[in-house]
Design a protein around this motif. Structure first.
Motif, PDB file in Angstrom:
ATOM      1  N   GLN A  66       0.799  -1.223   0.000  1.00  0.00           N
ATOM      2  CA  GLN A  66       0.000   0.000   0.000  1.00  0.00           C
ATOM      3  C   GLN A  66       0.840   1.286   0.000  1.00  0.00           C
ATOM      4  N   ASN A  74      -4.965   5.404  -4.378  1.00  0.00           N
ATOM      5  CA  ASN A  74      -4.552   6.189  -3.216  1.00  0.00           C
ATOM      6  C   ASN A  74      -5.395   5.791  -1.998  1.00  0.00           C
ATOM      7  N   ASP A  75      -5.032   6.322  -0.848  1.00  0.00           N
ATOM      8  CA  ASP A  75      -5.722   5.954   0.399  1.00  0.00           C
ATOM      9  C   ASP A  75      -7.212   6.288   0.346  1.00  0.00           C
ATOM     10  N   ARG A  76      -7.535   7.421  -0.237  1.00  0.00           N
ATOM     11  CA  ARG A  76      -8.938   7.842  -0.321  1.00  0.00           C
ATOM     12  C   ARG A  76      -9.765   6.855  -1.153  1.00  0.00           C
ATOM     13  N   GLN A  77      -9.237   6.458  -2.293  1.00  0.00           N
ATOM     14  CA  GLN A  77      -9.932   5.502  -3.154  1.00  0.00           C
ATOM     15  C   GLN A  77     -10.094   4.147  -2.453  1.00  0.00           C
ATOM     16  N   ASP A  79     -10.123   3.605   0.839  1.00  0.00           N
ATOM     17  CA  ASP A  79     -11.096   3.767   1.922  1.00  0.00           C
ATOM     18  C   ASP A  79     -12.521   3.755   1.379  1.00  0.00           C
ATOM     19  N   ARG A  80     -12.733   4.404   0.247  1.00  0.00           N
ATOM     20  CA  ARG A  80     -14.065   4.445  -0.353  1.00  0.00           C
ATOM     21  C   ARG A  80     -14.511   3.046  -0.788  1.00  0.00           C
TER      22      ARG A  80
END
Length: 142
Positions: A66, A74-77, A79-80
């Motif tokens: 990761q 990315n982290d946002r994607q 997490d979503r």
């Protein structure tokens, strides 16, 4: 034999994140009429489920990289995607046959550590039913 192998390979690749089109191969073989429809459906389903299993296995080990620069999301994607899977759960795997979202969904199921048996049962039902419906439509048309 070559026809079955070609169908299996197309179905396998179509279930991975690589672009491939198994429906066209199945339809062409059904129209040719040289093989029993049930056998073609079984081969396509098996190949497609095995390709989804590859996604699941990749998902199970994906998070170890990761923090690498080349990591594809990315982290946002991430997490979503995880939030979406937590919200809808394993039953969302019934949508694994859908274009665009189905293949990544099987990868996310691996990331979320979905147990293997429920994963295989739901994905097999979804993908098998898609091929059954497609075969029915093609055979009704010819």
């Amino acid at each position: 034999m070559i026809s079955y192998l070609g169908l299996w390979l197309a179905a396998f690749l179509a279930a991975t994140l690589l672009p491939a089109q198994s429906e066209a191969v199945l339809a062409a073989l059904l129209v040719a009429g040289d093989h029993p429809a049930a056998a073609l459906i079984a081969v396509a389903t098996f190949g497609n489920v095995l390709g989804s299993l590859v996604n699941w296995v990749l998902g199970r080990s994906l998070l170890r990289w990761q923090n690498a620069r080349w990591f594809p999301v990315n982290d946002r994607q991430l997490d979503r995607a995880q939030g979406w899977y937590r919200r809808y759960g394993r039953w969302s795997l019934l949508g694994s046959w859908l274009p665009i979202v189905g293949d990544p969904l099987t990868l996310v199921a691996g990331v979320m550590k979905e147990p293997l048996i429920p994963f295989l049962l739901l994905v097999t039902c979804a993908k098998g039913l898609r091929y059954i419906i497609l075969a029915g439509l093609v055979l009704a048309w010819i």
